[in-house]
Design a protein around this motif. Structure first.
Motif, PDB file in Angstrom:
ATOM      1  N   ARG A 175     -12.611  37.755 -21.012  1.00  0.00           N
ATOM      2  CA  ARG A 175     -13.201  39.093 -20.853  1.00  0.00           C
ATOM      3  C   ARG A 175     -12.373  40.134 -21.613  1.00  0.00           C
ATOM      4  O   ARG A 175     -12.944  41.049 -22.244  1.00  0.00           O
ATOM      5  CB  ARG A 175     -13.276  39.453 -19.361  1.00  0.00           C
ATOM      6  N   ARG A 229     -20.548  32.287 -11.377  1.00  0.00           N
ATOM      7  CA  ARG A 229     -21.231  32.342 -12.672  1.00  0.00           C
ATOM      8  C   ARG A 229     -20.387  31.693 -13.762  1.00  0.00           C
ATOM      9  O   ARG A 229     -20.893  30.930 -14.595  1.00  0.00           O
ATOM     10  CB  ARG A 229     -21.556  33.788 -13.033  1.00  0.00           C
ATOM     11  N   ALA A 261     -24.593  30.442 -24.380  1.00  0.00           N
ATOM     12  CA  ALA A 261     -25.123  31.776 -24.095  1.00  0.00           C
ATOM     13  C   ALA A 261     -24.746  32.232 -22.688  1.00  0.00           C
ATOM     14  O   ALA A 261     -24.413  33.405 -22.472  1.00  0.00           O
ATOM     15  CB  ALA A 261     -26.644  31.784 -24.272  1.00  0.00           C
ATOM     16  N   ALA A 262     -24.788  31.307 -21.712  1.00  0.00           N
ATOM     17  CA  ALA A 262     -24.388  31.662 -20.351  1.00  0.00           C
ATOM     18  C   ALA A 262     -22.919  32.061 -20.309  1.00  0.00           C
ATOM     19  O   ALA A 262     -22.530  33.016 -19.618  1.00  0.00           O
ATOM     20  CB  ALA A 262     -24.655  30.484 -19.411  1.00  0.00           C
ATOM     21  N   GLU A 302     -21.159  33.289 -22.876  1.00  0.00           N
ATOM     22  CA  GLU A 302     -21.015  34.575 -23.568  1.00  0.00           C
ATOM     23  C   GLU A 302     -21.419  35.739 -22.661  1.00  0.00           C
ATOM     24  O   GLU A 302     -20.758  36.782 -22.644  1.00  0.00           O
ATOM     25  CB  GLU A 302     -21.864  34.558 -24.844  1.00  0.00           C
ATOM     26  N   ARG A 303     -22.468  35.547 -21.886  1.00  0.00           N
ATOM     27  CA  ARG A 303     -22.919  36.627 -21.011  1.00  0.00           C
ATOM     28  C   ARG A 303     -21.895  36.921 -19.921  1.00  0.00           C
ATOM     29  O   ARG A 303     -21.562  38.091 -19.667  1.00  0.00           O
ATOM     30  CB  ARG A 303     -24.272  36.265 -20.386  1.00  0.00           C
ATOM     31  N   VAL A 363     -24.145  37.705 -27.257  1.00  0.00           N
ATOM     32  CA  VAL A 363     -24.888  36.448 -27.203  1.00  0.00           C
ATOM     33  C   VAL A 363     -25.539  36.174 -28.551  1.00  0.00           C
ATOM     34  O   VAL A 363     -26.124  37.059 -29.166  1.00  0.00           O
ATOM     35  CB  VAL A 363     -25.955  36.487 -26.089  1.00  0.00           C
TER      36      VAL A 363
END
Length: 291
Positions: free
Chosen positions: A234, A198, A59-60, A62-63, A69
């Motif tokens: 991205r 990130r 999930a991290a 995907e964000r 997500v």
């Protein structure tokens, strides 16, 4: 995709390698490795069976990459993250002849033969296929393969360049190669300075050039640099990828953070450009027969 091989033999691991010690080992050994023509790659690969997906880490990822997500299937680029610790174990070892520090990720090719459920169990195999001459040095070709139930379902080929003096005509576009016109612009993204941190936290790739301007400057960059695999992920999050697909991307110039980039796409082609039209990344997404 043919059956993935792992050089002469693959060593089976019981758990994923820890990235921190591997990156430290690679940094310590790098000054003792002299990139030069004529070196050979280690032939033994690594296999990791029984891989399950950490849904919070997914999930991290995907964000930070712009994917939705909680989708049932993995983003097409996510298996690269799963295989990255194995690749680093090989590339940080004494048998790998190129220094880990200073390696530049120049391209990636991904073949996905069917969607990979996030709930699935997978086997990873990673090996260094070959070292090839490049007009700017030597490129290592690193292959990551994924199996589900014994069947190959995903494979990538990444090239990493070690720069050194060379007189041979190698691969790569020659100087002065004329670039084509920009693709139609589909979006502009304002990238904050923490994208590298990130993505590094989500992927485990904590190369210092991606984390802080001070450490980036130690390697000759004026500011923090975005990960190449973040950039392609991205783009693909916006472009979309069929369930069975071939993705090719070339990393042409670093994306400095913070900064503004333009995402362009037309048909199968996509690209990322910076101020003045500087090309950072270009690639294509093409369908493959579903297996």
């Amino acid at each position: 995709m043919g059956d993935i091989r792992a050089g002469e033999a693959a060593r089976t691991l019981g758990r994923p390698p820890s990235l921190g010690p591997l990156l430290a080992r690679g940094a310590v050994l790098s000054p003792f490795k002299r990139p030069r023509a004529g070196v050979t790659a280690p032939r033994r690969g690594l296999t990791l069976p029984g891989v399950r997906i950490d849904l919070s880490a997914l999930a991290a990822y995907e964000r930070v990459c712009g994917f939705g997500v909680g989708a049932d299937d993995l983003p097409v680029t996510y298996p690269h993250v799963l295989g990255f610790p194995l690749a680093m174990r090989l590339m940080s070892g004494r048998a790998f002849p190129l220094p880990l520090l200073g390696l530049v990720h120049t391209s990636v090719e991904i073949r996905r033969h069917r969607p990979l459920p996030a709930s699935g169990e997978y086997e990873l195999t990673v090996y260094v296929d070959e070292l090839v001459p490049h007009r700017r040095g030597t490129e290592a070709v690193v292959v990551t393969g994924v199996r589900a139930g014994g069947t190959p379902v995903w494979e990538s080929r990444s090239t990493y360049l070690a720069r050194h003096r060379t007189t041979a005509d190698g691969a790569g576009p020659p100087p002065g190669t004329r670039e084509r016109a920009p693709l139609p612009q589909r979006a502009r993204w304002q990238l904050p300075g923490d994208v590298g941190r990130r993505y590094g936290a989500a992927s485990g790739d904590r190369n210092p050039i991606h984390l802080h301007p001070l450490t980036a400057r130690l390697f000759g960059f004026p500011r923090t640099v975005a990960h190449g695999m973040w950039s392609v992920a991205r783009c693909l999050a916006d472009h979309g990828v069929p369930g069975s697909a071939l993705v090719r991307a070339e990393f042409r110039a670093p994306v400095l953070l913070p900064g503004t980039v333009a995402y362009g796409a037309e048909g199968a082609a996509f690209e990322l450009r910076g101020p003045g039209g500087r090309l950072h990344l270009n690639g294509r997404v093409e369908p493959l027969p579903l297996l």
